[in-house]
Write an enzyme that holds these catalytic residues in place. Sequence first.
Site, PDB file in Angstrom:
ATOM      1  NE  ARG A  39      -4.094   1.700   2.158  1.00 52.75           N
ATOM      2  CZ  ARG A  39      -4.274   2.705   2.950  1.00 52.75           C
ATOM      3  NH1 ARG A  39      -3.423   3.095   3.932  1.00 52.75           N
ATOM      4  NH2 ARG A  39      -5.516   3.578   2.713  1.00 52.75           N
ATOM      5  CB  ILE A  65      -5.971   6.133  -0.690  1.00 52.89           C
ATOM      6  CG1 ILE A  65      -5.435   4.311  -0.814  1.00 52.89           C
ATOM      7  CG2 ILE A  65      -5.170   6.422   0.353  1.00 52.89           C
ATOM      8  CD1 ILE A  65      -4.199   3.854  -0.881  1.00 52.89           C
ATOM      9  CB  SER A  66     -11.002   3.395   0.754  1.00 56.33           C
ATOM     10  OG  SER A  66     -11.768   4.031  -0.030  1.00 56.33           O
ATOM     11  CD  GLN A  67     -11.203   3.070   8.138  1.00 54.70           C
ATOM     12  OE1 GLN A  67     -11.993   3.667   7.950  1.00 54.70           O
ATOM     13  NE2 GLN A  67     -11.164   2.598   9.450  1.00 54.70           N
ATOM     14  N   PRO A  68      -8.161   0.998   5.027  1.00 57.40           N
ATOM     15  CG  PRO A  68      -5.992   0.616   5.200  1.00 57.40           C
ATOM     16  CD  PRO A  68      -6.914   1.708   5.751  1.00 57.40           C
TER      17      PRO A  68
END
Length: 221
Positions: A39, A65-68
């Site tokens: 990532r 970028i989205s939260q995992p």
Amino acid sequence: MVQEDSYKHKGMRRALAKILTDKGIRDPRVLDAIMRIPRHFFFETAFLEQAYQDKAFPIGEGQTISQPYTVAFQTELLALQPGDKVLEIGTGSGYQCCVLLEMGVKVYTVEYIQKLHERAKAMLTYMGYKGAVYVHGDGSRGLPSYAPFDKIIVTAGAPTVPTALLQQLRIGGVLVIPVGDERQQKMLRLTKESDTKIRKEEFSGFSFVKLRGAQGWDAMP
């Protein structure tokens, strides 16, 4: 500057997977995908310490970028099977697309913002991912020329469920989409049981950037 992968980064990914497990992610295939993807490739050097924290991060153009956890949660809801034909609405950084590809599915991904579309395509190509179809366009309309799809995932908050996406879902297919107002959305899983019957499940609240396009927020008065 793209940073190379290292044992340190791999250890950080294992720690992130543990956090996601503690938050309720159970599908080992999703967790394995998270552990395989570097990532930090999506982050500038100055922000590498943020890469494996469980939070969203700006990527420019008003997007994130989205939260995992969000990525893992949506992916788990899809109940992917190897070989599934998957439509992703909102390529963004390309990270969610990486997770889908790691799951062994065929991905068609649409990005509304041309700069992000080009950046994500270049990054995933650099990282060695093959087989995805990248499209710059209005994802709220889907991709009718490639339909039907087994699964559809929307990574932006919608005011309503776009009818185009339901029409492009095969019978038995699943659409995962956050729907609500501009600040908060409920995650929906919609299963197309027939041409006239949709089974709806609702999950916890999330906060996404707006879904742009003719069947997204651009259509709202």
